[in-house]
Design a protein around this motif. Structure first.
Motif, PDB file in Angstrom:
ATOM      1  N   ASP A 113       0.735  -1.287   0.061  1.00 28.02           N
ATOM      2  CA  ASP A 113       0.055   0.107   0.005  1.00 28.02           C
ATOM      3  C   ASP A 113       0.752   1.406  -0.043  1.00 28.02           C
ATOM      4  OD1 ASP A 113      -3.150   1.009   0.920  1.00 28.02           O
ATOM      5  OD2 ASP A 113      -1.549   2.291   1.889  1.00 28.02           O
TER       6      ASP A 113
ATOM      7  N   PHE B 274     -11.645  -2.713   6.013  1.00 27.12           N
ATOM      8  CA  PHE B 274     -12.394  -3.663   5.027  1.00 27.12           C
ATOM      9  C   PHE B 274     -12.998  -4.598   5.753  1.00 27.12           C
ATOM     10  CE2 PHE B 274     -10.711  -3.872   0.360  1.00 27.12           C
ATOM     11  CZ  PHE B 274     -10.631  -2.384   0.366  1.00 27.12           C
TER      12      PHE B 274
ATOM     13  N   GLU C 178     -14.317  -1.964  -1.698  1.00 24.90           N
ATOM     14  CA  GLU C 178     -13.244  -1.283  -2.497  1.00 24.90           C
ATOM     15  C   GLU C 178     -14.305  -0.524  -3.378  1.00 24.90           C
ATOM     16  OE1 GLU C 178     -13.808  -5.401  -4.629  1.00 24.90           O
ATOM     17  OE2 GLU C 178     -13.666  -4.684  -2.336  1.00 24.90           O
ATOM     18  N   GLN C 179     -15.510  -0.480  -3.340  1.00 27.24           N
ATOM     19  CA  GLN C 179     -16.565   0.345  -4.411  1.00 27.24           C
ATOM     20  C   GLN C 179     -16.288   1.770  -3.991  1.00 27.24           C
ATOM     21  OE1 GLN C 179     -19.552  -3.048  -4.609  1.00 27.24           O
ATOM     22  NE2 GLN C 179     -20.140  -1.546  -6.100  1.00 27.24           N
ATOM     23  N   GLU C 180     -16.457   2.560  -4.741  1.00 29.20           N
ATOM     24  CA  GLU C 180     -16.368   4.019  -4.107  1.00 29.20           C
ATOM     25  C   GLU C 180     -17.767   4.324  -3.611  1.00 29.20           C
ATOM     26  OE1 GLU C 180     -16.372   8.251  -6.655  1.00 29.20           O
ATOM     27  OE2 GLU C 180     -16.565   6.553  -7.362  1.00 29.20           O
TER      28      GLU C 180
ATOM     29  N   PRO D  36      -8.503  -7.157  -2.865  1.00 25.50           N
ATOM     30  CA  PRO D  36      -7.711  -6.080  -2.090  1.00 25.50           C
ATOM     31  C   PRO D  36      -8.019  -5.663  -0.518  1.00 25.50           C
ATOM     32  CG  PRO D  36      -9.736  -5.621  -3.513  1.00 25.50           C
ATOM     33  CD  PRO D  36      -9.349  -7.036  -3.820  1.00 25.50           C
TER      34      PRO D  36
ATOM     35  N   SER E 287      -7.148  -2.648   0.789  1.00 25.81           N
ATOM     36  CA  SER E 287      -6.924  -1.363   0.963  1.00 25.81           C
ATOM     37  C   SER E 287      -7.354  -0.734  -0.322  1.00 25.81           C
ATOM     38  CB  SER E 287      -5.865  -0.596   1.666  1.00 25.81           C
ATOM     39  OG  SER E 287      -4.686  -0.924   0.579  1.00 25.81           O
ATOM     40  N   CYS E 288      -7.926   0.782  -0.212  1.00 29.78           N
ATOM     41  CA  CYS E 288      -8.215   1.178  -1.538  1.00 29.78           C
ATOM     42  C   CYS E 288      -8.303   2.815  -1.001  1.00 29.78           C
ATOM     43  CB  CYS E 288      -9.735   0.928  -1.763  1.00 29.78           C
ATOM     44  SG  CYS E 288     -10.964   1.551  -0.550  1.00 29.78           S
ATOM     45  N   PRO E 289      -8.615   3.734  -2.283  1.00 30.14           N
ATOM     46  CA  PRO E 289      -8.432   4.865  -1.971  1.00 30.14           C
ATOM     47  C   PRO E 289      -8.936   5.637  -0.897  1.00 30.14           C
ATOM     48  CG  PRO E 289      -8.514   4.596  -4.368  1.00 30.14           C
ATOM     49  CD  PRO E 289      -8.811   3.356  -3.539  1.00 30.14           C
TER      50      PRO E 289
ATOM     51  N   THR F  32      -9.529   4.357   2.092  1.00 27.92           N
ATOM     52  CA  THR F  32      -8.903   3.828   3.132  1.00 27.92           C
ATOM     53  C   THR F  32      -7.726   4.350   3.781  1.00 27.92           C
ATOM     54  OG1 THR F  32      -8.452   1.814   2.484  1.00 27.92           O
ATOM     55  CG2 THR F  32     -10.799   1.932   3.151  1.00 27.92           C
TER      56      THR F  32
ATOM     57  N   ALA G 235      -5.053   3.220  -6.251  1.00 27.50           N
ATOM     58  CA  ALA G 235      -6.029   2.167  -6.528  1.00 27.50           C
ATOM     59  C   ALA G 235      -6.073   1.077  -5.523  1.00 27.50           C
ATOM     60  CB  ALA G 235      -5.809   1.661  -7.912  1.00 27.50           C
ATOM     61  N   ALA G 236      -7.398   0.040  -5.396  1.00 26.43           N
ATOM     62  CA  ALA G 236      -7.558  -0.920  -4.595  1.00 26.43           C
ATOM     63  C   ALA G 236      -6.278  -1.789  -4.736  1.00 26.43           C
ATOM     64  CB  ALA G 236      -8.675  -1.588  -4.830  1.00 26.43           C
TER      65      ALA G 236
END
Length: 375
Positions: free
Chosen positions: A141, A154, A191-193, A354, A356-358, A360, A365-366
């Motif tokens: 990450d 998550f 991970e979805q926006e 994934p 982590s994502c933007p 978190t 990107a995820a």
């Protein structure tokens, strides 16, 4: 008994995983078992705890803020020994654990500079216990521009759905550092926006524990008894909230000692007033953080050691515009949530999902972090 998890076993179906966590408050090691397919929580299993000895704490604390050298090596050895002791105790029964998630101990965290350092060798653990171990969750990450923390969001998303929540809620972890996860459980995948926003709120128990140790030789303010006798110094509180960290937009994260000057701000206060002021600083950081939530959460669920402090919980109740409750209200174990998180994340890593994502960590990107070490 052959405990090795064959690679095909992580492809489909539900896995029994064991997660381990040692936080910056340095109380000890938590371990917990859960069953999951990497998306939904099926059930929770047994858990255990091993406290650090005073010597363990001294050795590990000597490594805080360092990136290499003899003190880091000594801290790693102490961490590995404590985790192995607890692992062997938990694996001594017939619980069919298939996979272990090992967070290790964070010694230094500067994602926009040197990176992040969690000591403890997951490959060593895998060899010793005869099980695959997932570890080094944060490096990927950070390499992709993320903060590397917090990583439990998550899992918080899965917890909200497990609890049947149908409106946004927030999880507030009060360990050494505080972190907040805003969750919209109506969105199916974390991970979805729009599903998650997570970030560190500020210092939590770490400065209180440091004050108690330095002044009274005690590990923490048990039951908030000392803070309850004190008066908050509002001048020190205002100086604390003027720190640039609070003006930064999330996602953002902290190292344990980023606010070391907090103790200096209360240096001339009595023990009780100093403790009350540090406790108020923790609550004030959370109140500032709530302004970043995309929508008001239905409720804030508190996890970690801070929820055992009634003074801190009252301060949160007064400061926040929504109800505050311990996570036990929805059937979760606030002492073990982070250990459970790394069991859950271990399964996601093994399945190349994934972690982590933007929203978190601010990563581009995820991304799925973590290294899998087989026996």
């Amino acid at each position: 008994m052959n405990r090795v998890l064959h690679r095909q076993h992580v492809g489909t179906g539900v896995v029994t995983a064991l997660g381990m966590m040692s936080g910056t408050s340095l109380d000890g090691v938590d371990a917990a078992i859960l069953r999951t397919d990497g998306h939904d929580i099926t059930s929770f299993g047994k858990s255990a705890y091993r406290s650090y000895s005073a010597e363990d704490r001294r050795i590990i604390a000597a490594g805080f803020g360092k990136w290499h050298g003899a003190e880091v090596e000594a801290a790693a050895q102490a961490v590995e020994t404590a985790h192995l002791t607890l692992l062997r105790d938990l694996l001594n029964d017939d619980t069919p654990v298939e996979l272990v998630g090992f967070h290790g101990q964070t010694l230094a965290h500067a994602p926009r500079m040197q990176g992040t350092l969690q000591v403890g060798d997951g490959a060593l653990l895998a060899r010793e216990i005869g099980l695959p171990v997932v570890w080094d969750f944060r490096s990927a990450d950070v390499e992709l521009g993320g903060e590397g923390a917090p990583l439990a969001p998550f899992f918080h998303h899965a917890c909200a759905r497990y609890a049947g929540k149908t409106a946004p809620v927030a999880f507030l972890n009060l360990g050494g550092v505080g972190n907040l996860t805003w969750v919209d459980p109506r969105i199916a995948r974390p991970e979805q926006e729009g599903a998650l926003l997570a970030f560190d709120t500020g210092p939590a128990n770490a400065p209180i524990n440091d004050l108690m140790q330095a002044r009274l030789g005690q590990d923490f303010d048990e039951g908030g008894k000392l803070a309850a006798r004190g008066r908050v110094e509002h001048g020190a509180l205002e100086l604390f909230l003027a720190e640039p960290y609070f003006a930064r937009m999330p996602p953002k994260s902290l190292d344990r000692n980023d606010f070391a000057e907090m103790v200096a701000l209360v240096g001339e206060l009595s023990d009780a007033d100093a403790c009350a002021t540090l406790t108020a600083m923790c609550a004030a950081g959370v109140a500032e953080a709530m302004q970043h939530c995309p929508a008001p959460p239905e409720r804030v669920y508190v996890t970690g050691g801070g929820r055992h402090n009634p003074v801190l919980m009252r301060m949160l109740d007064v400061s926040l515009d929504c109800p505050v409750a311990a996570v036990e209200e929805i059937g979760l174990d606030g002492d073990m949530l982070e250990a459970q998180a790394f069991a859950y994340l271990a399964v996601r890593v093994a399945r190349k999902l994934p972690t982590s994502c933007p929203g978190t960590t601010g990563v581009r990107a995820a991304v799925g972090g973590g290294t899998v070490s087989h026996t």
